[in-house]
Write an enzyme that holds these catalytic residues in place. Structure first.
Site, PDB file in Angstrom:
ATOM      1  N   ASN A 210       0.695  -1.196   0.225  1.00  0.00           N
ATOM      2  CA  ASN A 210       0.090   0.036  -0.156  1.00  0.00           C
ATOM      3  C   ASN A 210       0.810   1.212   0.062  1.00  0.00           C
ATOM      4  O   ASN A 210       2.222   1.153  -0.093  1.00  0.00           O
ATOM      5  CB  ASN A 210      -1.133   0.092   1.228  1.00  0.00           C
ATOM      6  CG  ASN A 210      -0.234  -0.051   2.462  1.00  0.00           C
ATOM      7  OD1 ASN A 210       0.612   0.929   2.885  1.00  0.00           O
ATOM      8  ND2 ASN A 210      -0.244  -1.069   3.150  1.00  0.00           N
ATOM      9  N   LYS A 289       8.915 -16.568 -10.977  1.00  0.00           N
ATOM     10  CA  LYS A 289       8.350 -15.462 -11.501  1.00  0.00           C
ATOM     11  C   LYS A 289       6.708 -16.146 -12.322  1.00  0.00           C
ATOM     12  O   LYS A 289       7.139 -16.911 -13.140  1.00  0.00           O
ATOM     13  CB  LYS A 289       8.974 -14.723 -12.299  1.00  0.00           C
ATOM     14  CG  LYS A 289       8.362 -13.445 -12.843  1.00  0.00           C
ATOM     15  CD  LYS A 289       9.272 -12.747 -13.725  1.00  0.00           C
ATOM     16  CE  LYS A 289       8.570 -11.518 -14.567  1.00  0.00           C
ATOM     17  NZ  LYS A 289       9.220 -10.807 -15.669  1.00  0.00           N
TER      18      LYS A 289
END
Ligand code: PMT
Length: 415
Positions: A210, A289
């Site tokens: 955030n 990934k």
């Protein structure tokens, strides 16, 4: 003298022979960790050159309101806002008179009118001028308005006379400024603070996080140190340097923050949760990934541990302060969080207003505790944190008194 670490001190120098001591004062303030900017009156420049003070402060010295180049770098109103404290040393009889009258006809007097920071003056003048009723009336007026009058000292004067009117020595002035920042309200207490965001990994290169910058939590840590506490700061990943005199422990994830807090909380008197901890994390973290494949990707999420709720549920629990980041119905949500988690206090902020909340340098808070509330209007996070700590200290002391009163009554009943 750690109270001055990272403090922004605006030094005003007015005209008088004691201005030569201002050079040493700049050096001493910087040695104590302060950032110093200097504004000089026209009279002061007759006694000491701006260049000397520029070399010692490491910053351009301001002498005029309408200096286009200096204004472009930092406008005078910005400079007035920048300061954590304003110290005028030496403060001549003329400067004191102009401050008392509220004049704004040069840079220094304008800055003093435009700042909300505490103002200290170190008078320096001939002893007859000091004792003149006009000077004494001006000083009484300034004192009444909350200006801190430092000195003067008594002794031999440059004019050959003897009496009151000598500017205090630089180290005495440094100590006077430091006193402003040391309330002692949390003296001897251990405070544990969380700050910044957490990062919840999705795969080796991606995470959920955030916008928390850590500025609010770090400011709270600094304010707690100023109030005399021993402070441990558990910080998520931020771009800030650890504050001076704070034990700073860096973590990435909510689980790591939880583990560090639970290991430290037993020895803490207060816990302040300013971190924006992720409420959810990916159920699984991919070893490699993730590749782009389908047009849509679904991530399974699971709850992270609620650190604040777990601390507040301990027996005994420290005095526990949570933050509430809201975008609507601030009071209702904040009161709800306080009740649901049995918190001693909630510091609630609206995070959808421009210029405050996440990432910004300013913020505003409303504090809620059992039977009370208090609004702290928008201001710098540094100053806001000081006001928050002052309120926390008051509520902490009230709770301690209440608990020791209850223990005394119990002892009397069972005697
Ligand atoms: O860091 P800045 O950029 O300066 O921004 C400051 C801030 C907006 C992040 C700060 O003022 C603030 O509001 N911090 C709390 C943000 C938040 O996560 O609020 P919340 O309402 O979602 O959480 C309530 C409380 O529970 C918070 O004290 C939080 O630290 C705590 N919590 C939340 C989840 C969790 N898993 N564990 C927790 O301890």
């Amino acid at each position: 003298m750690f109270e001055l670490a990272n403090k922004r001190i605006l030094l005003g120098v007015s005209g008088g022979i004691a201005a030569y001591k201002s050079a040493d004062l700049v050096r001493r303030l910087r040695d104590a960790g302060a950032e110093v900017r200097v504004a000089m009156t026209a009279g002061a420049t007759q006694f000491i050159t701006p260049l000397t003070l520029q070399a010692l402060s490491g910053q351009p010295v301001r002498t005029a309101v309408f200096d286009a180049e200096a204004e472009a770098a930092m406008g005078h109103i910005e400079l007035a806002r920048w300061a954590d404290a304003v110290l005028i040393a030496p403060a001549s009889a003329n400067t004191l008179a102009r401050l008392a009258q509220g004049l704004a006809d040069d840079l220094l007097s304008t800055l003093c009118l435009a700042t909300r920071a505490p103002l200290l003056v170190a008078p320096a003048m001939n002893q007859v001028m000091w004792e003149h009723p006009a000077t004494q009336t001006n000083l009484a007026l300034l004192r009444e308005r909350g200006v801190h009058i430092c000195g003067p000292g008594v002794g031999g004067q440059a004019c050959g006379e003897f009496g009151p009117g000598r500017m205090l020595e630089p180290m005495e002035l440094v100590a006077a400024v430091a006193t402003l920042f040391s309330s002692g309200a949390l003296a001897g207490l251990q405070v544990l603070i969380t700050a910044g965001p957490t990062r919840e990994p999705i795969d080796p290169v991606r995470f959920i996080s955030n916008r928390s910058s850590g500025k609010m939590g770090y400011a709270v840590a600094v304010a707690a140190v100023e109030a005399g506490a021993r402070v441990t700061l558990v910080s998520g990943p931020v771009a800030l340097s650890p504050p001076e005199h704070v034990e700073c422990i860096h973590v990435d994830t909510a689980a790591e923050m939880h583990a560090v807090v639970m290991a430290r909380v037993q020895s803490s008197d207060l816990f302040i949760a300013a971190a924006a901890v992720a409420d959810y994390r990916p159920q699984t973290v991919a070893e490699h990934k993730l590749k782009k494949q389908a047009a849509a990707l679904q991530l399974g999420l699971q709850r992270t541990p609620d650190i604040l709720a777990e601390v507040a549920a301990l027996h005994p629990a420290p005095f526990t302060v949570g933050f509430a980041a809201e975008t609507e119905r601030l009071a209702e949500h904040a009161r709800g969080k306080r009740m649901a988690k049995s918190l001693d206090m909630v510091a609630a902020n609206l995070v959808n207003l421009p210029g405050q909340g996440f990432e910004a340098d300013e913020n505003a808070l409303t504090l809620y505790w059992e039977g009370g509330e208090c609004g702290l209007p928008r201001m710098s996070k540094t100053q806001l944190a000081r006001e928050l700590i002052a309120q926390i200290a008051l509520r902490y002391q009230a709770k301690q008194q209440h608990q020791s009163g209850a223990a005394d009554r119990h002892a009397e009943d069972t005697a």
